[in-house]
Design a protein around this motif. Structure first.
Motif, PDB file in Angstrom:
ATOM      1  N   LEU A  61       3.898   8.433  -1.004  1.00 56.95           N
ATOM      2  CA  LEU A  61       4.314   7.539  -0.025  1.00 56.95           C
ATOM      3  C   LEU A  61       5.905   7.430  -0.612  1.00 56.95           C
ATOM      4  CD1 LEU A  61       1.760   4.588   0.403  1.00 56.95           C
ATOM      5  CD2 LEU A  61       2.022   6.496   1.952  1.00 56.95           C
ATOM      6  N   SER A  62       6.745   7.103   0.446  1.00 53.01           N
ATOM      7  CA  SER A  62       7.817   6.727   0.260  1.00 53.01           C
ATOM      8  C   SER A  62       8.033   5.375  -0.318  1.00 53.01           C
ATOM      9  CB  SER A  62       9.098   6.864   1.536  1.00 53.01           C
ATOM     10  OG  SER A  62       8.618   5.837   2.335  1.00 53.01           O
ATOM     11  N   GLU A  63       9.295   4.862  -0.852  1.00 51.03           N
ATOM     12  CA  GLU A  63       9.462   3.579  -1.576  1.00 51.03           C
ATOM     13  C   GLU A  63       9.308   2.703  -0.339  1.00 51.03           C
ATOM     14  OE1 GLU A  63       9.323   2.332  -4.585  1.00 51.03           O
ATOM     15  OE2 GLU A  63       9.000   4.571  -5.135  1.00 51.03           O
ATOM     16  N   ASP A  64      10.018   2.964   0.896  1.00 52.78           N
ATOM     17  CA  ASP A  64       9.868   2.050   2.035  1.00 52.78           C
ATOM     18  C   ASP A  64       8.474   1.949   2.526  1.00 52.78           C
ATOM     19  OD1 ASP A  64      12.587   1.549   2.027  1.00 52.78           O
ATOM     20  OD2 ASP A  64      12.934   3.128   3.400  1.00 52.78           O
ATOM     21  N   GLU A  65       7.315   2.901   2.456  1.00 51.57           N
ATOM     22  CA  GLU A  65       6.220   2.722   2.972  1.00 51.57           C
ATOM     23  C   GLU A  65       5.411   1.685   1.919  1.00 51.57           C
ATOM     24  OE1 GLU A  65       5.556   6.814   5.185  1.00 51.57           O
ATOM     25  OE2 GLU A  65       5.569   7.147   2.965  1.00 51.57           O
ATOM     26  N   LYS A  66       5.738   2.022   0.508  1.00 51.71           N
ATOM     27  CA  LYS A  66       5.110   1.384  -0.458  1.00 51.71           C
ATOM     28  C   LYS A  66       5.329  -0.161  -0.158  1.00 51.71           C
ATOM     29  CE  LYS A  66       5.208   5.033  -3.840  1.00 51.71           C
ATOM     30  NZ  LYS A  66       5.477   5.352  -5.157  1.00 51.71           N
ATOM     31  N   MET A  69       3.492  -1.874   2.488  1.00 48.93           N
ATOM     32  CA  MET A  69       2.077  -1.954   2.169  1.00 48.93           C
ATOM     33  C   MET A  69       1.942  -3.319   1.270  1.00 48.93           C
ATOM     34  SD  MET A  69       0.353   1.706   1.447  1.00 48.93           S
ATOM     35  CE  MET A  69      -1.200   0.915   1.089  1.00 48.93           C
ATOM     36  N   ARG A  70       3.064  -3.415   0.524  1.00 52.61           N
ATOM     37  CA  ARG A  70       2.877  -4.856  -0.299  1.00 52.61           C
ATOM     38  C   ARG A  70       3.274  -5.969   0.264  1.00 52.61           C
ATOM     39  NH1 ARG A  70       6.606  -1.520  -3.508  1.00 52.61           N
ATOM     40  NH2 ARG A  70       5.400  -0.281  -5.035  1.00 52.61           N
ATOM     41  N   ARG A  71       4.242  -5.882   1.391  1.00 55.54           N
ATOM     42  CA  ARG A  71       4.629  -6.823   2.114  1.00 55.54           C
ATOM     43  C   ARG A  71       3.140  -7.669   2.871  1.00 55.54           C
ATOM     44  NH1 ARG A  71       9.310  -4.163   3.670  1.00 55.54           N
ATOM     45  NH2 ARG A  71       8.071  -3.780   5.386  1.00 55.54           N
ATOM     46  N   ASP A  72       2.273  -6.480   3.410  1.00 55.59           N
ATOM     47  CA  ASP A  72       1.207  -6.629   4.384  1.00 55.59           C
ATOM     48  C   ASP A  72       0.034  -7.365   3.361  1.00 55.59           C
ATOM     49  OD1 ASP A  72       2.846  -6.483   6.309  1.00 55.59           O
ATOM     50  OD2 ASP A  72       2.090  -4.352   6.749  1.00 55.59           O
ATOM     51  N   ARG A  73       0.003  -7.271   2.195  1.00 52.41           N
ATOM     52  CA  ARG A  73      -1.057  -7.714   1.403  1.00 52.41           C
ATOM     53  C   ARG A  73      -1.254  -9.365   1.424  1.00 52.41           C
ATOM     54  NH1 ARG A  73      -0.508  -4.962  -4.166  1.00 52.41           N
ATOM     55  NH2 ARG A  73      -0.097  -2.851  -3.561  1.00 52.41           N
ATOM     56  N   PHE A  74      -2.539  -9.677   1.293  1.00 54.26           N
ATOM     57  CA  PHE A  74      -2.638 -11.002   1.291  1.00 54.26           C
ATOM     58  C   PHE A  74      -3.969 -11.380   0.376  1.00 54.26           C
ATOM     59  CE2 PHE A  74      -5.130 -10.110   4.941  1.00 54.26           C
ATOM     60  CZ  PHE A  74      -6.327 -10.773   4.764  1.00 54.26           C
ATOM     61  N   ARG A  75      -3.985 -12.687  -0.114  1.00 53.63           N
ATOM     62  CA  ARG A  75      -5.061 -13.028  -1.044  1.00 53.63           C
ATOM     63  C   ARG A  75      -6.125 -13.931  -0.328  1.00 53.63           C
ATOM     64  NH1 ARG A  75      -5.003 -10.710  -5.748  1.00 53.63           N
ATOM     65  NH2 ARG A  75      -3.364 -10.168  -6.918  1.00 53.63           N
ATOM     66  N   SER A  76      -7.374 -13.707   0.007  1.00 54.95           N
ATOM     67  CA  SER A  76      -8.037 -14.657   0.780  1.00 54.95           C
ATOM     68  C   SER A  76      -8.701 -15.640  -0.198  1.00 54.95           C
ATOM     69  CB  SER A  76      -9.491 -13.804   1.231  1.00 54.95           C
ATOM     70  OG  SER A  76     -10.156 -13.356   0.234  1.00 54.95           O
ATOM     71  N   GLY A  77      -8.546 -15.388  -1.435  1.00 50.23           N
ATOM     72  CA  GLY A  77      -9.205 -16.562  -2.449  1.00 50.23           C
ATOM     73  C   GLY A  77     -10.736 -16.086  -2.789  1.00 50.23           C
ATOM     74  N   VAL A  78     -11.284 -15.251  -2.141  1.00 51.41           N
ATOM     75  CA  VAL A  78     -12.681 -14.807  -2.457  1.00 51.41           C
ATOM     76  C   VAL A  78     -12.545 -13.411  -3.516  1.00 51.41           C
ATOM     77  CG1 VAL A  78     -14.769 -14.081  -1.428  1.00 51.41           C
ATOM     78  CG2 VAL A  78     -13.404 -15.554  -0.256  1.00 51.41           C
ATOM     79  N   GLU A  79     -13.395 -13.693  -4.635  1.00 54.37           N
ATOM     80  CA  GLU A  79     -13.531 -12.578  -5.459  1.00 54.37           C
ATOM     81  C   GLU A  79     -14.600 -11.651  -4.786  1.00 54.37           C
ATOM     82  OE1 GLU A  79     -12.635 -11.417  -8.478  1.00 54.37           O
ATOM     83  OE2 GLU A  79     -11.190 -13.045  -8.303  1.00 54.37           O
ATOM     84  N   THR A  80     -14.092 -10.334  -4.795  1.00 55.81           N
ATOM     85  CA  THR A  80     -14.985  -9.365  -4.119  1.00 55.81           C
ATOM     86  C   THR A  80     -15.225  -8.300  -5.446  1.00 55.81           C
ATOM     87  OG1 THR A  80     -13.736  -9.495  -2.269  1.00 55.81           O
ATOM     88  CG2 THR A  80     -14.989  -7.427  -2.377  1.00 55.81           C
ATOM     89  N   ASP A  81     -16.534  -7.931  -5.268  1.00 54.19           N
ATOM     90  CA  ASP A  81     -16.903  -6.718  -6.359  1.00 54.19           C
ATOM     91  C   ASP A  81     -17.521  -5.711  -5.335  1.00 54.19           C
ATOM     92  OD1 ASP A  81     -19.575  -7.515  -5.888  1.00 54.19           O
ATOM     93  OD2 ASP A  81     -19.692  -8.360  -7.532  1.00 54.19           O
TER      94      ASP A  81
END
Length: 91
Positions: A61-66, A69-81
């Motif tokens: 991925l280009s740096e802009d694409e990376k 992706m980082r901007r669109d991440r979020f934490r739901s507060g739920v641990e997932t395994d």
């Protein structure tokens, strides 16, 4: 019926080299027309490989694409395994 096509000089040179190599290794004179038709026939045997060779690569991925992706991440507060993911995917 034949149709003329324009090909770049470097491709024509490689075609001529292949034509000469066929003549040296097999003793057969093959016209460029026959050679191109043969190459097209062989390409159809691996048609998906030929088509894939024209796809744009998305990795790496280009740096802009990376960053997008980082901007669109979020934490739901739920641990997932792994078992949680397996349950969602496979029921």
């Amino acid at each position: 019926m034949t149709t003329e096509i324009m090909i770049p000089e470097d491709a024509k040179s490689r075609l001529e080299e292949l034509q000469a190599e066929i003549r040296l290794q097999t003793g057969r004179n093959v016209t460029q027309q026959v050679l191109v038709a043969h190459l097209i026939d062989k390409a159809y045997e691996s048609r998906s490989d030929v088509i894939d060779s024209f796809r744009e690569l998305s990795v790496p991925l280009s740096e802009d694409e990376k960053e997008a992706m980082r901007r669109d991440r979020f934490r739901s507060g739920v641990e997932t395994d792994e078992s949680d993911i397996d349950d969602v995917l496979y029921g």
